[in-house]
Design a protein around this motif. Structure first.
Motif, short mmCIF file in Angstrom:
data_model
loop_
_atom_site.label_atom_id
_atom_site.label_comp_id
_atom_site.label_asym_id
_atom_site.label_seq_id
_atom_site.Cartn_x
_atom_site.Cartn_y
_atom_site.Cartn_z
N ASN A 124 14.27 4.32 -7.77
CA ASN A 124 14.59 5.15 -6.62
C ASN A 124 13.30 5.43 -5.85
O ASN A 124 12.34 5.96 -6.42
CB ASN A 124 15.22 6.47 -7.12
CG ASN A 124 15.82 7.28 -5.99
OD1 ASN A 124 15.55 7.02 -4.83
ND2 ASN A 124 16.62 8.26 -6.34
N PHE A 125 13.23 5.05 -4.57
CA PHE A 125 12.02 5.25 -3.78
C PHE A 125 12.36 5.29 -2.29
O PHE A 125 13.51 5.08 -1.89
CB PHE A 125 11.00 4.14 -4.07
CG PHE A 125 11.48 2.76 -3.72
CD1 PHE A 125 11.23 2.20 -2.48
CD2 PHE A 125 12.19 2.01 -4.65
CE1 PHE A 125 11.67 0.93 -2.15
CE2 PHE A 125 12.65 0.73 -4.34
CZ PHE A 125 12.39 0.20 -3.09
N ILE A 174 0.83 -1.21 0.00
CA ILE A 174 0.00 0.00 0.00
C ILE A 174 0.86 1.26 0.00
O ILE A 174 0.59 2.23 -0.71
CB ILE A 174 -0.95 -0.01 1.21
CG1 ILE A 174 -1.98 -1.14 1.05
CG2 ILE A 174 -1.66 1.33 1.38
CD1 ILE A 174 -2.84 -1.38 2.28
N SER A 175 1.94 1.25 0.79
CA SER A 175 2.83 2.40 0.87
C SER A 175 3.49 2.69 -0.48
O SER A 175 3.55 3.85 -0.92
CB SER A 175 3.91 2.16 1.93
OG SER A 175 4.89 3.18 1.89
N LEU A 176 3.96 1.65 -1.15
CA LEU A 176 4.63 1.84 -2.44
C LEU A 176 3.64 2.24 -3.53
O LEU A 176 3.97 3.03 -4.41
CB LEU A 176 5.39 0.58 -2.83
CG LEU A 176 6.62 0.30 -1.96
CD1 LEU A 176 7.21 -1.07 -2.27
CD2 LEU A 176 7.69 1.38 -2.15
N GLY A 226 11.73 4.38 6.07
CA GLY A 226 11.83 5.74 5.53
C GLY A 226 13.13 6.07 4.84
O GLY A 226 13.33 7.20 4.39
N LYS A 227 14.04 5.11 4.72
CA LYS A 227 15.32 5.37 4.06
C LYS A 227 15.15 5.40 2.54
O LYS A 227 14.28 4.75 1.99
CB LYS A 227 16.33 4.29 4.44
CG LYS A 227 16.76 4.32 5.90
CD LYS A 227 17.80 3.23 6.19
CE LYS A 227 18.24 3.27 7.65
NZ LYS A 227 19.23 2.20 7.95
N LYS A 228 16.04 6.17 1.90
CA LYS A 228 16.04 6.22 0.44
C LYS A 228 16.66 4.95 -0.12
O LYS A 228 17.76 4.56 0.29
CB LYS A 228 16.81 7.44 -0.06
CG LYS A 228 16.14 8.78 0.24
CD LYS A 228 14.85 8.93 -0.57
CE LYS A 228 14.20 10.29 -0.34
NZ LYS A 228 12.92 10.41 -1.10
N ILE A 229 15.97 4.31 -1.04
CA ILE A 229 16.46 3.09 -1.67
C ILE A 229 16.75 3.38 -3.14
O ILE A 229 15.90 3.91 -3.86
CB ILE A 229 15.41 1.96 -1.58
CG1 ILE A 229 15.08 1.66 -0.12
CG2 ILE A 229 15.90 0.70 -2.29
CD1 ILE A 229 16.20 1.02 0.66
N TYR A 230 17.96 3.04 -3.56
CA TYR A 230 18.34 3.21 -4.97
C TYR A 230 18.92 1.89 -5.45
O TYR A 230 19.94 1.43 -4.95
CB TYR A 230 19.36 4.34 -5.13
CG TYR A 230 19.80 4.54 -6.57
CD1 TYR A 230 18.93 5.10 -7.50
CD2 TYR A 230 21.08 4.17 -6.99
CE1 TYR A 230 19.32 5.29 -8.82
CE2 TYR A 230 21.47 4.35 -8.31
CZ TYR A 230 20.59 4.91 -9.22
OH TYR A 230 20.98 5.08 -10.53
#
Length: 314
Positions: free
Chosen positions: A286-287, A160-162, A293-297
């Protein structure tokens, strides 16, 4: 013939399911159940969406919660599942994994899910090979012939978040494509609406049309060859076949695209180098991580066929 009763199930509607009528959705899901029974359980209110009764023509919306009661279905004994060498490649293409996410580098030529004559796709392979993962869902889709980054969610909260990030255009994706011709330096953006159509045999095909949905794609030249151009592409919207449609509209179709490409151009190149896959690759995503809550690349390397093809270009 023997029958069994399914258990009560709850389905949360994601972007791959929206805009379908509830009767059609249930007929696809329960292929061994007569249509008359499907319509009956809808009519008498046993099918509930968001705890409310609905009519057969109700169209599914993002976030809808469907409650499906026990249904009598034909009991088919499940065949043993054997992992082929081809499937082993999929299972060993994991780019990133934690307790919430599974991200893979999808090979070209494999569908993300079964259907339309395809028994098993990426999601079915992983569900069968990882039975302890109770909830494993596709966050987004890739065309069957497109390779690259594919994200799966391991729980409903992450899914749901994504999906919320996708709707708010907070997920950034990049693609690499090899197109025919010399792409113009000035052509950096295409904003043309895309409409979904169906042929007489019910095959889906997208086209540029004023009645279509707004679509926007950004283009950057990575390298020019003698008769092709390597492109870095960022779709701002996520319409079906968007990149393939927009490159065709510009007059520079992607190499070896069997639906939207130019067969006459492909034939001239195929005589030199033997390759038969769409040269489109989802190279990165990238999300924000749905839990911490961390940035994922994440980046996905090109497969050996795509690499070798580029090496042999002049």
């Amino acid at each position: 013939m023997t029958y069994k009763m399914t258990s009560v199930s709850i389905i949360y509607i994601n972007e791959d399911m929206i805009n379908q009528r509830i009767d059609n959705f249930l007929q696809k899901k329960f292929k061994n159940v007569p249509k008359s029974m499907i319509y009956r359980i809808i009519r008498i209110g046993k099918i509930r969406i968001n705890k409310k009764r609905i009519k057969p023509q109700y169209k599914l919306k993002i976030g809808d919660r469907i409650r499906i009661p026990p249904i009598k279905v034909i009991d088919k004994k499940e065949k043993k599942f054997f992992i082929s060498e081809h499937q082993k490649i999929i299972l060993h293409n994991v780019l990133y994994e934690d307790k919430d996410l599974l991200i893979i580098n999808k090979p070209s030529g494999i569908a993300v899910h079964g259907g339309s004559g395809i028994k098993l796709g990426i999601i079915e392979y992983f569900r069968k090979c990882r039975p302890l993962e109770k909830t494993l869902e596709l966050v987004h889709r890739l065309d069957r012939d497109t390779s690259g980054v594919l994200v799966l969610a391991k729980n409903r909260t992450s899914l749901i978040s994504l999906h919320k990030q996708i709707r708010e255009k907070k997920i950034q994706k990049k693609y690499i494509a090899l197109v025919h011709g010399s792409w113009p330096i000035h052509l950096k953006k295409i904003s043309e609406p895309i409409l979904k159509t169906y042929s007489k045999n019910k095959q889906k095909k997208m086209l540029i049309h004023q009645d279509g949905k707004a679509s926007e794609t950004y283009f950057e030249i990575k390298k020019k060859y003698s008769c092709t151009t390597l492109m870095s592409i960022k779709p701002k919207t996520g319409r079906t076949h968007q990149i393939r449609i927009h490159t065709l509209y510009a007059g520079y179709p992607i190499l070896f695209d069997k639906i939207y490409g130019k067969n006459s151009l492909d034939k001239n190149i195929k005589n030199k180098i033997k390759i038969n896959r769409l040269l489109l690759h989802a190279s990165s995503i990238n999300f924000t991580h749905p839990k911490n809550g961390k940035k994922i690349y994440i980046t996905a390397p090109l497969d050996i066929d795509f690499k070798n093809y580029l090496i042999n270009l002049i």
